[in-house]
Write a protein that holds these residues in place. Structure first.
Motif, mmCIF file in Angstrom:
data_model
loop_
_atom_site.group_PDB
_atom_site.id
_atom_site.type_symbol
_atom_site.label_atom_id
_atom_site.label_comp_id
_atom_site.label_asym_id
_atom_site.label_seq_id
_atom_site.Cartn_x
_atom_site.Cartn_y
_atom_site.Cartn_z
ATOM 1 N N ALA A 3 0.812 -1.220 0.000
ATOM 2 C CA ALA A 3 0.000 0.000 0.000
ATOM 3 C C ALA A 3 0.841 1.264 0.000
ATOM 4 O O ALA A 3 0.409 2.301 -0.478
ATOM 5 N N SER A 4 2.062 1.187 0.492
ATOM 6 C CA SER A 4 2.871 2.400 0.543
ATOM 7 C C SER A 4 3.558 2.697 -0.782
ATOM 8 O O SER A 4 4.174 3.736 -0.936
ATOM 9 N N ALA A 5 3.466 1.805 -1.752
ATOM 10 C CA ALA A 5 4.077 1.978 -3.066
ATOM 11 C C ALA A 5 5.560 2.313 -2.932
ATOM 12 O O ALA A 5 6.095 3.165 -3.609
ATOM 13 N N ASN A 6 6.222 1.608 -2.047
ATOM 14 C CA ASN A 6 7.618 1.845 -1.721
ATOM 15 C C ASN A 6 8.505 1.169 -2.765
ATOM 16 O O ASN A 6 8.586 -0.042 -2.801
ATOM 17 N N PRO A 7 9.216 1.955 -3.625
ATOM 18 C CA PRO A 7 10.043 1.328 -4.643
ATOM 19 C C PRO A 7 11.292 0.666 -4.071
ATOM 20 O O PRO A 7 11.895 -0.155 -4.708
ATOM 21 N N ILE A 32 14.870 7.145 -6.169
ATOM 22 C CA ILE A 32 15.284 7.773 -4.915
ATOM 23 C C ILE A 32 14.492 9.053 -4.690
ATOM 24 O O ILE A 32 13.960 9.299 -3.608
ATOM 25 N N TYR A 33 14.393 9.884 -5.723
ATOM 26 C CA TYR A 33 13.686 11.157 -5.598
ATOM 27 C C TYR A 33 12.201 10.919 -5.287
ATOM 28 O O TYR A 33 11.642 11.549 -4.384
ATOM 29 N N ASP A 34 11.565 10.007 -6.029
ATOM 30 C CA ASP A 34 10.132 9.751 -5.823
ATOM 31 C C ASP A 34 9.837 9.246 -4.416
ATOM 32 O O ASP A 34 8.832 9.619 -3.819
ATOM 33 N N LYS A 35 10.725 8.427 -3.875
ATOM 34 C CA LYS A 35 10.494 7.865 -2.544
ATOM 35 C C LYS A 35 10.738 8.897 -1.441
ATOM 36 O O LYS A 35 9.982 8.964 -0.476
ATOM 37 N N TYR A 41 10.302 17.556 1.352
ATOM 38 C CA TYR A 41 9.503 18.767 1.126
ATOM 39 C C TYR A 41 8.696 19.123 2.374
ATOM 40 O O TYR A 41 8.660 20.283 2.785
ATOM 41 N N ARG A 42 8.030 18.114 2.974
ATOM 42 C CA ARG A 42 7.239 18.384 4.189
ATOM 43 C C ARG A 42 8.112 18.981 5.279
ATOM 44 O O ARG A 42 7.738 19.950 5.928
ATOM 45 N N LEU A 43 9.277 18.388 5.482
ATOM 46 C CA LEU A 43 10.189 18.893 6.508
ATOM 47 C C LEU A 43 10.608 20.330 6.192
ATOM 48 O O LEU A 43 10.545 21.201 7.055
ATOM 49 N N ALA A 44 10.986 20.583 4.943
ATOM 50 C CA ALA A 44 11.405 21.935 4.549
ATOM 51 C C ALA A 44 10.260 22.925 4.713
ATOM 52 O O ALA A 44 10.449 24.025 5.240
ATOM 53 N N PHE A 45 9.062 22.535 4.298
ATOM 54 C CA PHE A 45 7.927 23.451 4.394
ATOM 55 C C PHE A 45 7.605 23.769 5.847
ATOM 56 O O PHE A 45 7.376 24.919 6.212
#
Length: 191
Positions: A3-7, A32-35, A41-45
Motif C-alpha cells: 500500500a505504501s508503493a515503496n520502490p 530515490i527522488y520519488d520515494k 519537502y514536508r520537513l522543509a515546508f
C-alpha cells in the motif's frame, strides 16, 4: 506492491538503487527522488513556512545528495542520510535568510500535507504557528520532526548528528517554551 508503493523494499534493493544512481542511471535517481522527496519537502515546508522556498530546498537537498552518493556508506538508511542533508540545507538557508516575515506564510498553503482544520480556534492556531516559528532553530527542528513529522528520537539524532538525549532535551525545552508562549490559552475550554 504494498500500500505504501515503496520502490525500495529492502536494504539489498536500496544498495542496488544507490549503485545505479552512482552510475548515473536516471531510473535509479527517479526512484530515490520519488520515494524521499515528499518527506524532504514536508520537513522543509514545516521549517520555513514557504512553499517556494521548500521546493527550492528540496531540489538543493537532492542535488547535494546525488553529488555525494559515492560517500554513502549504508551505515544508516538512505532516508536518514538524505534527511541529514536536508536538515543541513534547510538550516543553512534559514540562517542565511533571517527574514522572519518570509517564513510566516500560512501553513494551509501546504495543501493536503498540512494539519487538519477541525474547527480549530483561529487565534490559537495563529499563536501556535507564531510560537513554533519563534523557537530557536534547534528546538524548532526537533519539535517539527518529532511532533509533526513523527520521527523518533533515534531518527532525529541520526539526521541531525546529535545524541538521542540532545534530541530529547531540545524537545523538552521546545515544549516548555511553547507552554510559556501559549499560556494565555491554558485556561480556555474547547467548545
Amino acid at each position: 506492491m504494498n500500500a505504501s508503493a515503496n520502490p525500495v523494499t529492502s536494504p539489498f534493493d536500496e544498495k542496488l538503487i544507490v549503485a545505479g544512481a552512482i552510475r548515473n542511471e536516471r531510473r535509479a535517481h527517479d526512484a530515490i527522488y520519488d520515494k524521499h522527496s515528499p518527506g524532504v519537502y514536508r520537513l522543509a515546508f514545516r521549517m520555513c513556512n514557504d512553499a517556494d522556498m521548500a521546493s527550492d530546498l528540496t531540489q538543493e537537498t537532492f542535488i547535494r545528495a546525488f553529488n555525494a552518493l559515492r560517500g554513502f556508506r549504508h551505515e544508516s538508511t538512505l532516508a536518514t542520510w538524505i534527511h541529514r542533508i536536508a536538515v543541513t540545507v534547510i538550516l543553512s538557508a534559514l540562517r542565511a535568510s533571517r527574514r522572519r516575515d518570509a517564513r510566516r506564510a500560512p501553513i494551509e498553503l501546504a495543501g493536503s500535507i498540512g494539519l487538519s482544520d477541525h474547527h480549530t480556534d483561529v487565534p490559537l492556531r495563529e499563536s501556535l504557528f507564531a510560537a513554533i516559528d519563534a523557537l530557536p532553530n534547534g528546538y524548532r527542528t526537533v519539535f517539527i520532526m518529532y511532533e509533526i513529522e513523527g520521527y523518533t528520537h533515534p531518527e532525529i539524532a541520526g539526521a541531525l548528528g546529535v545524541s538521542v538525549s540532545t534530541s530529547q532535551g531540545q524537545l523538552f525545552r521546545a515544549r516548555a517554551k511553547l507552554r510559556e508562549s501559549l499560556g494565555q490559552f491554558a485556561g480556555e475550554t474547547r467548545s
